[in-house]
Design a protein around this motif. Sequence first.
Motif, PDB file in Angstrom:
ATOM      1  N   THR A  70       5.843   3.683   0.795  1.00 31.27           N
ATOM      2  CA  THR A  70       5.120   2.479   1.167  1.00 31.27           C
ATOM      3  C   THR A  70       4.674   2.634   2.616  1.00 31.27           C
ATOM      4  O   THR A  70       5.494   2.851   3.498  1.00 31.27           O
ATOM      5  N   ALA A  92     -10.528  -2.249  -3.097  1.00 30.15           N
ATOM      6  CA  ALA A  92     -10.829  -0.999  -2.409  1.00 30.15           C
ATOM      7  C   ALA A  92     -12.327  -1.003  -2.122  1.00 30.15           C
ATOM      8  O   ALA A  92     -13.129  -1.379  -2.974  1.00 30.15           O
ATOM      9  N   HIS A 143       1.263   5.461  -0.384  1.00 25.93           N
ATOM     10  CA  HIS A 143       0.643   6.783  -0.348  1.00 25.93           C
ATOM     11  C   HIS A 143       1.685   7.781  -0.826  1.00 25.93           C
ATOM     12  O   HIS A 143       2.751   7.916  -0.225  1.00 25.93           O
ATOM     13  N   VAL A 164      -2.491   0.425  -4.522  1.00 21.76           N
ATOM     14  CA  VAL A 164      -2.366  -0.895  -3.907  1.00 21.76           C
ATOM     15  C   VAL A 164      -1.874  -1.841  -4.990  1.00 21.76           C
ATOM     16  O   VAL A 164      -2.501  -1.958  -6.042  1.00 21.76           O
ATOM     17  N   TYR A 179      -3.494   7.092  -3.039  1.00 21.37           N
ATOM     18  CA  TYR A 179      -3.119   5.724  -2.694  1.00 21.37           C
ATOM     19  C   TYR A 179      -3.041   4.827  -3.919  1.00 21.37           C
ATOM     20  O   TYR A 179      -3.788   5.010  -4.883  1.00 21.37           O
ATOM     21  N   ASP A 206       2.303   0.362   4.072  1.00 21.25           N
ATOM     22  CA  ASP A 206       1.908  -0.909   4.666  1.00 21.25           C
ATOM     23  C   ASP A 206       2.201  -2.062   3.713  1.00 21.25           C
ATOM     24  O   ASP A 206       2.179  -1.879   2.492  1.00 21.25           O
ATOM     25  N   TRP A 212      -8.103  -9.015  -2.881  1.00 19.95           N
ATOM     26  CA  TRP A 212      -8.182  -7.715  -2.248  1.00 19.95           C
ATOM     27  C   TRP A 212      -8.911  -6.732  -3.157  1.00 19.95           C
ATOM     28  O   TRP A 212      -9.015  -6.925  -4.359  1.00 19.95           O
ATOM     29  N   VAL A 246      -9.021  -0.884   2.333  1.00 20.69           N
ATOM     30  CA  VAL A 246      -8.621  -2.040   1.528  1.00 20.69           C
ATOM     31  C   VAL A 246      -9.121  -3.280   2.252  1.00 20.69           C
ATOM     32  O   VAL A 246      -8.811  -3.485   3.429  1.00 20.69           O
ATOM     33  N   VAL A 302       0.868  -1.173   0.000  1.00 20.72           N
ATOM     34  CA  VAL A 302       0.000   0.000   0.000  1.00 20.72           C
ATOM     35  C   VAL A 302       0.906   1.224   0.000  1.00 20.72           C
ATOM     36  O   VAL A 302       1.727   1.400   0.899  1.00 20.72           O
ATOM     37  N   TYR A 333      -7.088   3.646   5.913  1.00 19.11           N
ATOM     38  CA  TYR A 333      -6.029   4.642   5.744  1.00 19.11           C
ATOM     39  C   TYR A 333      -6.676   6.011   5.535  1.00 19.11           C
ATOM     40  O   TYR A 333      -7.708   6.120   4.877  1.00 19.11           O
TER      41      TYR A 333
END
Length: 111
Positions: A40, A72, A36, A105, A103, A42, A70, A63, A34, A54
Amino acid sequence: MKKKEIVIIAVIIGLALMLYLFIKPKNNGPMIKVVHGDKTVDLLDINVDNIYTYQGDYGVFHVEVKDGRWRAVDVECPTQECVHVGWVDVDHYWPIVCLPNGYAVMLEENK
């Protein structure tokens, strides 16, 4: 070498092997990164079901990880493009990007 020395060496090698197997890091498979902005924030294990929250630039970004997939979900974002990507997994992979929240992912590359 004497028989006793061979037994001692074999025991030492056996103990070293057991110690290595006990201590070596467990690789549970791919991880989700993850990001932002350019950092990174996470690393998520795809084998651990959970919803991660987040704080983004626009609002809240969630997430959800479930059954090795996975997505969003419940994102505060005007376009909802990241939510429309839907479920992603290792075999059907597409990075999830939410530009208003800043963000992304994606799969973490194994090194």
